[in-house]
Write an enzyme that holds these catalytic residues in place. Sequence first.
Site, PDB file in Angstrom:
ATOM      1  N   TYR A   1      75.791  -0.880  13.086  1.00  0.00           N
ATOM      2  CA  TYR A   1      75.089  -0.968  14.372  1.00  0.00           C
ATOM      3  C   TYR A   1      75.456   0.074  15.429  1.00  0.00           C
ATOM      4  O   TYR A   1      74.799   0.146  16.469  1.00  0.00           O
ATOM      5  CB  TYR A   1      75.268  -2.382  14.947  1.00  0.00           C
TER       6      TYR A   1
ATOM      7  N   PHE B   1      77.451 -16.621  15.892  1.00  0.00           N
ATOM      8  CA  PHE B   1      76.389 -17.389  16.545  1.00  0.00           C
ATOM      9  C   PHE B   1      75.098 -17.258  15.770  1.00  0.00           C
ATOM     10  O   PHE B   1      74.988 -16.473  14.871  1.00  0.00           O
ATOM     11  CB  PHE B   1      76.178 -16.976  17.990  1.00  0.00           C
TER      12      PHE B   1
HETATM   13  C1  LIG Z   1      72.070  -4.052   6.819  1.00  0.00           C
HETATM   14  C2  LIG Z   1      70.568  -3.993   6.511  1.00  0.00           C
HETATM   15  C3  LIG Z   1      69.843  -4.974   7.427  1.00  0.00           C
HETATM   16  C4  LIG Z   1      70.104  -2.556   6.807  1.00  0.00           C
HETATM   17  O1  LIG Z   1      68.690  -2.504   6.668  1.00  0.00           O
HETATM   18  P1  LIG Z   1      67.942  -1.140   6.261  1.00  0.00           P
HETATM   19  O2  LIG Z   1      66.498  -1.368   6.440  1.00  0.00           O
HETATM   20  O3  LIG Z   1      68.455  -0.658   4.982  1.00  0.00           O
HETATM   21  O4  LIG Z   1      68.467  -0.168   7.420  1.00  0.00           O
HETATM   22  P2  LIG Z   1      67.771   1.208   7.844  1.00  0.00           P
HETATM   23  O5  LIG Z   1      67.133   1.861   6.663  1.00  0.00           O
HETATM   24  O6  LIG Z   1      66.921   1.008   9.050  1.00  0.00           O
HETATM   25  O7  LIG Z   1      69.070   2.002   8.244  1.00  0.00           O
HETATM   26  C5  LIG Z   1      69.213   2.732   9.413  1.00  0.00           C
HETATM   27  C6  LIG Z   1      70.457   3.595   9.255  1.00  0.00           C
HETATM   28  O8  LIG Z   1      71.589   2.744   9.137  1.00  0.00           O
HETATM   29  C7  LIG Z   1      72.312   3.057   7.948  1.00  0.00           C
HETATM   30  N1  LIG Z   1      72.797   1.796   7.378  1.00  0.00           N
HETATM   31  C8  LIG Z   1      72.084   0.685   7.150  1.00  0.00           C
HETATM   32  N2  LIG Z   1      72.843  -0.263   6.597  1.00  0.00           N
HETATM   33  C9  LIG Z   1      74.081   0.261   6.470  1.00  0.00           C
HETATM   34  C10 LIG Z   1      75.297  -0.220   5.956  1.00  0.00           C
HETATM   35  N3  LIG Z   1      75.413  -1.474   5.447  1.00  0.00           N
HETATM   36  N4  LIG Z   1      76.365   0.596   5.981  1.00  0.00           N
HETATM   37  C11 LIG Z   1      76.251   1.855   6.492  1.00  0.00           C
HETATM   38  N5  LIG Z   1      75.120   2.361   6.990  1.00  0.00           N
HETATM   39  C12 LIG Z   1      74.044   1.574   6.972  1.00  0.00           C
HETATM   40  C13 LIG Z   1      71.282   3.719   7.028  1.00  0.00           C
HETATM   41  O9  LIG Z   1      71.878   4.557   6.096  1.00  0.00           O
HETATM   42  C14 LIG Z   1      70.423   4.472   8.013  1.00  0.00           C
HETATM   43  O10 LIG Z   1      71.062   5.677   8.360  1.00  0.00           O
HETATM   44  P3  LIG Z   1      70.237   7.052   8.416  1.00  0.00           P
HETATM   45  O11 LIG Z   1      69.213   6.794   9.493  1.00  0.00           O
HETATM   46  O12 LIG Z   1      71.269   8.059   8.758  1.00  0.00           O
HETATM   47  O13 LIG Z   1      69.634   7.193   7.055  1.00  0.00           O
HETATM   48  C15 LIG Z   1      70.262  -4.335   5.025  1.00  0.00           C
HETATM   49  O14 LIG Z   1      70.965  -3.430   4.225  1.00  0.00           O
HETATM   50  C16 LIG Z   1      70.640  -5.759   4.634  1.00  0.00           C
HETATM   51  O15 LIG Z   1      69.811  -6.648   4.702  1.00  0.00           O
HETATM   52  N6  LIG Z   1      71.916  -6.001   4.200  1.00  0.00           N
HETATM   53  C17 LIG Z   1      72.352  -7.298   3.724  1.00  0.00           C
HETATM   54  C18 LIG Z   1      72.344  -8.366   4.817  1.00  0.00           C
HETATM   55  C19 LIG Z   1      73.119  -7.914   6.031  1.00  0.00           C
HETATM   56  O16 LIG Z   1      74.243  -7.448   5.948  1.00  0.00           O
HETATM   57  N7  LIG Z   1      72.485  -8.081   7.217  1.00  0.00           N
HETATM   58  C20 LIG Z   1      73.065  -7.701   8.491  1.00  0.00           C
HETATM   59  C21 LIG Z   1      73.616  -8.928   9.129  1.00  0.00           C
HETATM   60  S1  LIG Z   1      74.535  -8.552  10.589  1.00  0.00           S
END
Ligand SMILES: CC(C)(COP(=O)(O)OP(=O)(O)OC[C@H]1O[C@@H](n2cnc3c(N)ncnc32)[C@H](O)[C@@H]1OP(=O)(O)O)[C@@H](O)C(=O)NCCC(=O)NCCS
Length: 407
Positions: free
Chosen positions: A122, A407
């Site tokens: 984030y 939360f």
């Molecule tokens: C975390 C999650 C929501 C990211 O969704 P996503 O659609 O893949 O994210 P995006 O493609 O919009 O990523 C935006 C940027 O963040 C980075 N990023 C996303 N998830 C990341 C992670 N877990 N670790 C490191 N970087 C990450 C991406 O590489 C991308 O970077 P870039 O713009 O330089 O390429 C998804 O991987 C997920 O559902 N994970 C499992 C559940 C989870 O952990 N949810 C979050 C709860 S707090």
Amino acid sequence: MDVEIRRTAPGDAEDFVEVLSAAFGQRPSPDRFAADVADIAAVRGWHALADGRLVGVAGLLDLRLTLPGGSRLQIAGVTEVGVLPTHRRQGVLSRLMTALLDDARERGDPAAGLIASEAPIYGRFGFGAADRVARVEVETGDASLGEPPHEEGRLEIADLATAQAELPGLHERVCAVRNGMVSLPLFRSRRRYRDAESEVGGFGATRFTLHRDAAGAVDGLLGYRTKLDWTWSTGPRGDLQVEELWASTQEAEASLWRFCLQHDLMRRVTANWRPSDEAFAVRLANPRAWRQTLSDGLWLRPLDPAALLSARRYGREDGLVIEVYEPEGAAARFRLEGGLEGAICVPSSASPDLSLGLAVLGSVCLGDAPLERLHRAGKVEEVTPGAVARATAMFRWSPAPWSGGFF
Ligand SMILES: CC(C)(COP(=O)(O)OP(=O)(O)OC[C@H]1O[C@@H](n2cnc3c(N)ncnc32)[C@H](O)[C@@H]1OP(=O)(O)O)[C@@H](O)C(=O)NCCC(=O)NCCS
């Protein structure tokens, strides 16, 4: 990939939970699924559709955050974020986040907050780690508790229903006295106890102990599980795991910790998500027995820096012009005048004393992360000589912020 973002409609909660469960790699039981669906109905949800199919979800909750000095500010709580494993790293979260933050801005929330599943996710959206939480481990034989202090109150074993009834009021009282605490909506506090009746990881169902003050009012609540290990040659070696320990007074907090460390048959006590500056650790005659590992807790994303910075109090009376830049690069300047009695922060066109990113502002605004350290790490630019030391003294606050849990 063509991504469309829209608000979750009232009848879409099941689809929301399906996607969220798949994102986390889980298959909830039918009961759990139904409970999650009921919860989602209380969250402002967003759907992300790729080529017309649901691939990602996210939600917002209205929460209140306690700031240094005690004022409480409404913030947007980002929650229930998930993208299908088949659609990761294609910008779905980025699109969802834009929608969430736009909505929070429209509602006038001065900040958004979240608890991150993984720390690298984030920062790029302007969130900074605002408190540190501790995983604590104590070998009970090493703790050297000493004589118990005189106590006005008393401990009492409680059942689940009593704990559930007492938690919301006690949690609010803790929020009133601890910076960094985030209010717990009622349906979320019920969720805390969803697994209370089941075994988890070899630990038995949750047991509860209350602390009552001299007048009989509840001022402390402990939820814990135990795992017994009957090794006859060395004696029993049980583990006690603290699930939650809330206390609105020092006496209740110390009394509940003593209860854990003196519990018969237990050799080890562990607790997660505790404050980084737990007072009980320094009550021990052997503070070395208190082993803690720190991690990030609440992440904050300022949306209206002037409102956020005006609402808190500061450790030292001073004034600074701070330049804050967004992840996309646009910068704004604010003149902050603050001290122990309160603060005023307004947009300014004066030349800045300091320049920092939004995520850094999120990290320092609850008084934990020292600005000076972030400067050494190259994350804060000092324009006026001496401004970093002055800002460090201003922003620092004790006790350390503690967000208290998920939360
Ligand atoms: C975390 C999650 C929501 C990211 O969704 P996503 O659609 O893949 O994210 P995006 O493609 O919009 O990523 C935006 C940027 O963040 C980075 N990023 C996303 N998830 C990341 C992670 N877990 N670790 C490191 N970087 C990450 C991406 O590489 C991308 O970077 P870039 O713009 O330089 O390429 C998804 O991987 C997920 O559902 N994970 C499992 C559940 C989870 O952990 N949810 C979050 C709860 S707090």
